[in-house]
Design a protein around this motif. Structure first.
Motif, PDB file in Angstrom:
ATOM      1  N   ASN A 177      50.316  28.491  28.483  1.00  8.34           N
ATOM      2  CA  ASN A 177      51.520  28.005  29.145  1.00  8.34           C
ATOM      3  C   ASN A 177      52.640  29.036  29.027  1.00  8.34           C
ATOM      4  O   ASN A 177      52.622  29.897  28.151  1.00  8.34           O
ATOM      5  CB  ASN A 177      51.952  26.672  28.518  1.00  8.34           C
ATOM      6  N   PRO A 178      53.653  28.952  29.935  1.00 12.61           N
ATOM      7  CA  PRO A 178      54.785  29.866  29.843  1.00 12.61           C
ATOM      8  C   PRO A 178      55.541  29.655  28.521  1.00 12.61           C
ATOM      9  O   PRO A 178      55.613  28.517  28.040  1.00 12.61           O
ATOM     10  CB  PRO A 178      55.661  29.471  31.038  1.00 12.61           C
ATOM     11  N   PRO A 179      56.119  30.703  27.962  1.00 11.79           N
ATOM     12  CA  PRO A 179      56.073  32.086  28.451  1.00 11.79           C
ATOM     13  C   PRO A 179      54.854  32.855  27.941  1.00 11.79           C
ATOM     14  O   PRO A 179      54.670  34.019  28.265  1.00 11.79           O
ATOM     15  CB  PRO A 179      57.351  32.685  27.851  1.00 11.79           C
ATOM     16  N   HIS A 180      54.016  32.187  27.153  1.00  9.74           N
ATOM     17  CA  HIS A 180      52.970  32.900  26.418  1.00  9.74           C
ATOM     18  C   HIS A 180      51.870  33.440  27.321  1.00  9.74           C
ATOM     19  O   HIS A 180      51.377  34.555  27.098  1.00  9.74           O
ATOM     20  CB  HIS A 180      52.364  31.990  25.342  1.00  9.74           C
ATOM     21  N   PHE A 181      51.452  32.673  28.337  1.00 10.82           N
ATOM     22  CA  PHE A 181      50.306  33.129  29.109  1.00 10.82           C
ATOM     23  C   PHE A 181      50.590  34.455  29.815  1.00 10.82           C
ATOM     24  O   PHE A 181      49.725  35.334  29.880  1.00 10.82           O
ATOM     25  CB  PHE A 181      49.850  32.083  30.124  1.00 10.82           C
ATOM     26  N   GLY A 182      51.766  34.582  30.362  1.00 11.97           N
ATOM     27  CA  GLY A 182      52.104  35.832  31.035  1.00 11.97           C
ATOM     28  C   GLY A 182      52.009  37.031  30.102  1.00 11.97           C
ATOM     29  O   GLY A 182      51.522  38.101  30.496  1.00 11.97           O
ATOM     30  N   ARG A 183      52.454  36.862  28.882  1.00 17.39           N
ATOM     31  CA  ARG A 183      52.372  37.941  27.903  1.00 17.39           C
ATOM     32  C   ARG A 183      50.921  38.233  27.539  1.00 17.39           C
ATOM     33  O   ARG A 183      50.505  39.394  27.429  1.00 17.39           O
ATOM     34  CB  ARG A 183      53.147  37.570  26.646  1.00 17.39           C
ATOM     35  N   ASN A 184      50.133  37.174  27.338  1.00 13.68           N
ATOM     36  CA  ASN A 184      48.732  37.363  26.959  1.00 13.68           C
ATOM     37  C   ASN A 184      47.924  37.981  28.095  1.00 13.68           C
ATOM     38  O   ASN A 184      47.025  38.800  27.857  1.00 13.68           O
ATOM     39  CB  ASN A 184      48.128  36.021  26.533  1.00 13.68           C
ATOM     40  N   ARG A 185      48.257  37.599  29.324  1.00 15.57           N
ATOM     41  CA  ARG A 185      47.514  38.122  30.468  1.00 15.57           C
ATOM     42  C   ARG A 185      47.607  39.644  30.550  1.00 15.57           C
ATOM     43  O   ARG A 185      46.668  40.309  31.014  1.00 15.57           O
ATOM     44  CB  ARG A 185      48.060  37.471  31.752  1.00 15.57           C
ATOM     45  N   LYS A 186      48.710  40.199  30.083  1.00 11.72           N
ATOM     46  CA  LYS A 186      48.902  41.644  30.131  1.00 11.72           C
ATOM     47  C   LYS A 186      47.937  42.401  29.220  1.00 11.72           C
ATOM     48  O   LYS A 186      47.761  43.607  29.370  1.00 11.72           O
ATOM     49  CB  LYS A 186      50.346  41.986  29.763  1.00 11.72           C
ATOM     50  N   LEU A 187      47.313  41.697  28.269  1.00  5.85           N
ATOM     51  CA  LEU A 187      46.361  42.337  27.362  1.00  5.85           C
ATOM     52  C   LEU A 187      45.010  42.612  28.030  1.00  5.85           C
ATOM     53  O   LEU A 187      44.249  43.461  27.566  1.00  5.85           O
ATOM     54  CB  LEU A 187      46.121  41.455  26.133  1.00  5.85           C
ATOM     55  N   LEU A 188      44.720  41.905  29.109  1.00 10.96           N
ATOM     56  CA  LEU A 188      43.354  41.917  29.634  1.00 10.96           C
ATOM     57  C   LEU A 188      42.969  43.205  30.344  1.00 10.96           C
ATOM     58  O   LEU A 188      41.806  43.609  30.287  1.00 10.96           O
ATOM     59  CB  LEU A 188      43.131  40.728  30.567  1.00 10.96           C
ATOM     60  N   ASP A 189      43.904  43.851  31.016  1.00 11.78           N
ATOM     61  CA  ASP A 189      43.531  45.074  31.733  1.00 11.78           C
ATOM     62  C   ASP A 189      42.987  46.118  30.763  1.00 11.78           C
ATOM     63  O   ASP A 189      41.937  46.736  31.016  1.00 11.78           O
ATOM     64  CB  ASP A 189      44.728  45.629  32.502  1.00 11.78           C
ATOM     65  N   ALA A 190      43.684  46.326  29.665  1.00 11.18           N
ATOM     66  CA  ALA A 190      43.221  47.297  28.674  1.00 11.18           C
ATOM     67  C   ALA A 190      41.924  46.826  28.013  1.00 11.18           C
ATOM     68  O   ALA A 190      41.019  47.634  27.742  1.00 11.18           O
ATOM     69  CB  ALA A 190      44.299  47.534  27.623  1.00 11.18           C
ATOM     70  N   PHE A 191      41.807  45.525  27.777  1.00 15.56           N
ATOM     71  CA  PHE A 191      40.587  44.980  27.185  1.00 15.56           C
ATOM     72  C   PHE A 191      39.396  45.206  28.108  1.00 15.56           C
ATOM     73  O   PHE A 191      38.309  45.616  27.668  1.00 15.56           O
ATOM     74  CB  PHE A 191      40.779  43.486  26.905  1.00 15.56           C
ATOM     75  N   ASN A 192      39.595  44.970  29.388  1.00 12.45           N
ATOM     76  CA  ASN A 192      38.521  45.189  30.357  1.00 12.45           C
ATOM     77  C   ASN A 192      38.107  46.655  30.409  1.00 12.45           C
ATOM     78  O   ASN A 192      36.918  46.969  30.573  1.00 12.45           O
ATOM     79  CB  ASN A 192      38.957  44.708  31.736  1.00 12.45           C
ATOM     80  N   ARG A 193      39.058  47.555  30.264  1.00 15.74           N
ATOM     81  CA  ARG A 193      38.724  48.989  30.261  1.00 15.74           C
ATOM     82  C   ARG A 193      37.880  49.349  29.047  1.00 15.74           C
ATOM     83  O   ARG A 193      36.924  50.134  29.148  1.00 15.74           O
ATOM     84  CB  ARG A 193      40.002  49.830  30.278  1.00 15.74           C
ATOM     85  N   VAL A 194      38.202  48.772  27.896  1.00 15.30           N
ATOM     86  CA  VAL A 194      37.402  49.036  26.695  1.00 15.30           C
ATOM     87  C   VAL A 194      35.970  48.547  26.907  1.00 15.30           C
ATOM     88  O   VAL A 194      35.003  49.231  26.538  1.00 15.30           O
ATOM     89  CB  VAL A 194      38.028  48.358  25.450  1.00 15.30           C
ATOM     90  N   ALA A 195      35.811  47.384  27.519  1.00 16.42           N
ATOM     91  CA  ALA A 195      34.477  46.854  27.798  1.00 16.42           C
ATOM     92  C   ALA A 195      33.713  47.781  28.737  1.00 16.42           C
ATOM     93  O   ALA A 195      32.534  48.089  28.503  1.00 16.42           O
ATOM     94  CB  ALA A 195      34.575  45.451  28.394  1.00 16.42           C
ATOM     95  N   TRP A 196      34.380  48.234  29.796  1.00 18.37           N
ATOM     96  CA  TRP A 196      33.727  49.129  30.758  1.00 18.37           C
ATOM     97  C   TRP A 196      33.276  50.409  30.061  1.00 18.37           C
ATOM     98  O   TRP A 196      32.148  50.884  30.272  1.00 18.37           O
ATOM     99  CB  TRP A 196      34.696  49.447  31.891  1.00 18.37           C
ATOM    100  N   GLU A 197      34.129  50.971  29.215  1.00 17.66           N
ATOM    101  CA  GLU A 197      33.779  52.198  28.498  1.00 17.66           C
ATOM    102  C   GLU A 197      32.633  51.970  27.512  1.00 17.66           C
ATOM    103  O   GLU A 197      31.855  52.892  27.229  1.00 17.66           O
ATOM    104  CB  GLU A 197      35.006  52.732  27.765  1.00 17.66           C
ATOM    105  N   ALA A 198      32.525  50.743  26.992  1.00 21.00           N
ATOM    106  CA  ALA A 198      31.444  50.412  26.052  1.00 21.00           C
ATOM    107  C   ALA A 198      30.149  50.048  26.765  1.00 21.00           C
ATOM    108  O   ALA A 198      29.118  49.829  26.116  1.00 21.00           O
ATOM    109  CB  ALA A 198      31.874  49.270  25.137  1.00 21.00           C
ATOM    110  N   GLY A 199      30.181  49.932  28.090  1.00 14.93           N
ATOM    111  CA  GLY A 199      28.985  49.622  28.855  1.00 14.93           C
ATOM    112  C   GLY A 199      28.576  48.167  28.804  1.00 14.93           C
ATOM    113  O   GLY A 199      27.386  47.845  28.892  1.00 14.93           O
ATOM    114  N   CYS A 200      29.569  47.270  28.689  1.00 11.70           N
ATOM    115  CA  CYS A 200      29.258  45.843  28.629  1.00 11.70           C
ATOM    116  C   CYS A 200      30.342  45.070  29.363  1.00 11.70           C
ATOM    117  O   CYS A 200      31.351  45.638  29.796  1.00 11.70           O
ATOM    118  CB  CYS A 200      29.130  45.373  27.179  1.00 11.70           C
TER     119      CYS A 200
END
Length: 332
Positions: free
Chosen positions: A230-253
């Motif tokens: 819920n606001p305001p927390h979700f917006g802040r947490n959502r910003k973490l995902l782009d970098a997290f997804n990049r780490v996954a891609w680099e790890a091959g999973c």
């Protein structure tokens, strides 16, 4: 899958939490879909199924019993008591007589003579933990359950319970964005030779990119009451995902596999249970057992998502008051 120890048994390191087909995130699954999911889990090598009297107010146990009882010798069965539905309302009741009655009803629904691991779903703070565990110990002696577990408890409560009867497992929310077990419970479990069964290892779908807009949650989705969605927390947490997804891609999973592989790397006594209604998602999750993360990847993901970077508490205040886990500070 690789194997880990659970209550003196060797089971697949990733288990199936059956709750989602009956409870919490959406309308109950069609029975045929639930059956297909359970059978797919068996085919994938999952031999640890987790349910509870609370889920669907008994319906989840009934589905597990209906569809899996012909294969009872092939899997480890866990269920829970101490938090059930009474006249359509969720009730926490840890009195020994209530736990024993709940177990009797569960055995009927599950179509089995014995439950391998029976958790106290919540510690009823009106009843000393020693009394509740004493009632469960009676069920062990009577042969109705094989081992005792606790859910959402602190290291201190675990020690008190363990002094009454050996505790085989503690079930606690544990993921990259919920690190409460790392305060004291994780080490206490290791010391006492207790498994830590991690529920919501994918942060209730968040770490699997399964939450694009919480406003789309159905009315009864329990995430609607959770501050992180819920606001305001979700917006802040959502910003973490782009970098997290990049780490996954680099790890091959996939991101989901990265979250699960991180958890499996934390300690050998940690066993995640995944919850889903999708066979495709289940296949993806099970494949995390084959993912090996480098030290650099583990360091990167730890630095990215942790108690200091995640915004908001995991539960609303009234729910936090019901549970006994240690609490981490949180951002926001």
């Amino acid at each position: 899958m690789n194997q880990r120890k659970l209550a003196n048994r060797s089971v697949a390191e990733i288990g199936l939490g059956c709750m989602n087909v009956s409870h919490a995130y959406g309308p109950p699954s069609d029975p045929a879909a639930a059956k297909a999911l359970f059978y797919a889990a068996l085919d994938l090598g999952i031999d640890h199924f987790d349910t509870a009297a609370l889920y669907g107010f008994g319906r989840n146990e009934a589905l597990v019993g209906e569809f899996l009882h012909p294969f009872r010798e092939r899997f480890f069965l866990a269920s829970k008591c101490g938090m059930t539905g009474v006249n359509g309302t969720r009730v926490i009741d840890g009195r020994p007589e209530t736990l024993k009655q709940t177990c009797k009803e569960a055995l009927t629904r599950l179509r089995t003579d014995v439950i391998d691991l029976y958790y106290l779903h919540r510690w009823d703070k009106k009843v000393p933990i020693e009394e509740s565990v004493g009632g469960l110990a009676d069920l062990v002696r009577e042969g109705h359950i094989r081992s005792i577990g606790l859910s959402e408890v602190s290291a201190e409560t675990l020690r008190k319970a363990h002094a009454v009867h050996p505790i085989a497992a503690v079930q606690s929310e544990y993921s990259l964005w919920t690190r409460n077990p790392e305060i004291a419970l994780l080490s206490a479990c290791e010391e006492l030779d207790v498994a830590l069964v991690a529920f919501s290892p994918l942060a209730r779908g968040f770490l699997a990119n399964g939450v694009s807009d919480p406003r789309d949650f159905i009315e009864k989705d329990i995430r609607r009451t959770m501050p992180r969605f819920n606001p305001p927390h979700f917006g802040r947490n959502r910003k973490l995902l782009d970098a997290f997804n990049r780490v996954a891609w680099e790890a091959g999973c996939t991101p989901a596999q990265l979250a699960l592989a991180w958890l499996l790397a934390k300690a050998p006594h940690v066993l995640p249970i995944v919850g889903t209604t999708s066979i495709a998602h289940l296949e993806e999750d099970v494949a995390a057992s084959r993912v090996r993360l480098s030290a650099d990847t583990l360091e990167a993901v730890e630095r990215l998502i942790n108690a200091e970077t995640v915004s908001g508490p995991r539960y609303a205040a009234e729910t936090l008051a019901e549970i006994d886990t240690e609490v981490t500070p949180h951002a926001g």
